[in-house]
Design an enzyme around this catalytic site. Structure first.
Site, PDB file in Angstrom:
ATOM      1  N   ARG A   1      27.733 -28.245  27.578  1.00 18.19           N
ATOM      2  CA  ARG A   1      27.805 -26.896  26.880  1.00 18.19           C
ATOM      3  C   ARG A   1      28.160 -25.461  27.760  1.00 18.19           C
ATOM      4  O   ARG A   1      28.838 -24.841  27.051  1.00 18.19           O
ATOM      5  CB  ARG A   1      26.723 -26.973  26.590  1.00 18.19           C
ATOM      6  CG  ARG A   1      26.179 -25.684  25.493  1.00 18.19           C
ATOM      7  CD  ARG A   1      25.084 -25.612  24.649  1.00 18.19           C
ATOM      8  NE  ARG A   1      23.965 -24.815  25.174  1.00 18.19           N
ATOM      9  CZ  ARG A   1      22.607 -25.159  25.195  1.00 18.19           C
ATOM     10  NH1 ARG A   1      22.174 -25.596  23.384  1.00 18.19           N
ATOM     11  NH2 ARG A   1      22.076 -24.718  25.617  1.00 18.19           N
TER      12      ARG A   1
ATOM     13  N   LYS B   1      27.538 -20.186  23.703  1.00 17.57           N
ATOM     14  CA  LYS B   1      26.076 -19.105  24.154  1.00 17.57           C
ATOM     15  C   LYS B   1      26.646 -18.203  25.168  1.00 17.57           C
ATOM     16  O   LYS B   1      26.718 -17.825  26.431  1.00 17.57           O
ATOM     17  CB  LYS B   1      24.838 -20.331  25.581  1.00 17.57           C
ATOM     18  CG  LYS B   1      24.001 -20.164  25.143  1.00 17.57           C
ATOM     19  CD  LYS B   1      23.280 -21.463  26.025  1.00 17.57           C
ATOM     20  CE  LYS B   1      21.507 -20.832  26.150  1.00 17.57           C
ATOM     21  NZ  LYS B   1      21.180 -19.686  24.962  1.00 17.57           N
TER      22      LYS B   1
ATOM     23  N   GLU C   1      19.903 -20.439  12.330  1.00 15.68           N
ATOM     24  CA  GLU C   1      19.088 -20.620  12.932  1.00 15.68           C
ATOM     25  C   GLU C   1      17.873 -19.843  13.310  1.00 15.68           C
ATOM     26  O   GLU C   1      18.058 -19.249  12.763  1.00 15.68           O
ATOM     27  CB  GLU C   1      19.591 -21.421  14.021  1.00 15.68           C
ATOM     28  CG  GLU C   1      20.585 -20.457  15.348  1.00 15.68           C
ATOM     29  CD  GLU C   1      21.034 -20.109  16.453  1.00 15.68           C
ATOM     30  OE1 GLU C   1      20.605 -21.850  17.029  1.00 15.68           O
ATOM     31  OE2 GLU C   1      21.927 -19.627  16.237  1.00 15.68           O
TER      32      GLU C   1
END
Ligand code: PMP
Length: 292
Positions: free
Chosen positions: A50, A149, A182
């Site tokens: 990721r 991220k 989220e």
């Protein structure tokens, strides 16, 4: 405490980055939050994948290979003699001038902090968490992809502040269309009639590592139907159970949302089973820190 920074382990006081680093000036960089349990780093490969994908998304070259990054994480944990830890892995664009242009930043910086974290008090896990829906929306994929991220967490921080002002710990973030993306630092799940549902990444959710692990456990161990689907706040209010997942938070039951009681107002039975399964998984699997 020893910090890893650009190839060296240094004392905390000596772990410094420049005021010209674009990670600081512009939030130009990416990061991961990783946990080690019982001497093993949980889902390290997935976190590294990721991180490298986030970096690719913003055209940032990580200054080490995945293998080297993995070795640096293990080295940092060993240097701090940690068996249970929260690891923060950060890659910044590096030192540049005062303009935006990343071409003026010749070399990215990488640092690793291995420490402890306690996000929520213990009673949140036994009694459940309360949420509000925040007015701050999640980024839309046509600006910065929510899958990256990045070091830009201001939206999430604004939402977190709104939650705290309302007297709760976490908040639901909607996407531009009003569907649930989220929470500020966690993924959201609802359970309704033996189906476990979570928003897809295209609704604005981060592809959480804990989310992935919990989806596997729900399917394989609890034999639940698991699917990604668009959710509106209505679906949360009327769910049988609701919980959040995240590396720092792990699995936390949710019992109230926007002043509606979820289920019977106590952590759900299946949520508690998932917490147990997740604890077992984290204590038994992962990349060993001290063997080899
Ligand atoms: N969403 C956001 C915005 C997050 O910051 C995090 C924490 N990294 C998560 C979800 C949960 O992801 P993970 O399970 O990989 O920690």
């Amino acid at each position: 405490m020893k910090i890893y920074i650009d190839g060296k382990l240094v004392e905390k006081e000596d772990a410094r980055i420049s005021v010209f680093d674009h990670g600081l000036l512009y939030g130009d960089g990416v990061f991961e939050g990783i946990r080690a349990y019982n001497g093993r780093v949980f889902r390290l490969r997935e976190h590294l994948d990721r991180l490298f994908n986030s970096a690719k998304g913003i055209m940032l070259e990580v200054p080490m290979s995945k293998k080297e990054t993995e070795a640096a994480i293990i080295e940092t944990l060993r240097a701090n003699r940690l068996k249970d830890a929260y690891i923060r892995l950060v890659v910044t664009r590096g030192v540049g001038d005062l303009g935006l242009d990343p071409e003026k930043c010749p070399k990215a910086s990488i640092f690793i902090i291995a420490d402890k974290i306690k996000l929520y008090p213990e009673e949140m896990y036994t009694q459940g968490l309360e949420l509000i829906t925040t007015s701050t929306r999640r980024f839309t994929p046509n600006s910065l992809s929510p899958c990256v991220k990045s070091l830009n967490y201001l939206n999430n921080i604004m939402a977190k502040m709104e939650a705290k002002r309302a007297g709760v710990q976490e908040a639901i973030m909607l996407n531009a269309e009003g569907y649930i993306a989220e929470c500020t630092g966690d993924n959201l799940f609802v359970l309704k009639e033996n189906a476990l549902i979570t928003p897809p990444t295209w609704a604005g959710a981060l592809e959480g590592i804990t989310r992935g692990a919990v989806m596997e456990l729900a399917k394989n161990k609890l034999k639940l139907l698991v699917r990604e689907d668009m959710l509106a706040t209505y679906h949360v209010y009327t769910a049988d159970e609701c919980f959040l997942t995240g590396t720092a938070a792990e699995v936390v039951p949710v019992v109230r949302v926007d002043e509606r009681v979820i289920g019977d107002g106590r952590p759900g039975k299946l949520t508690l089973k998932l917490i147990k399964e997740f604890r077992e998984l984290t204590s038994l699997t992962g990349v060993p820190i001290y063997e080899k």
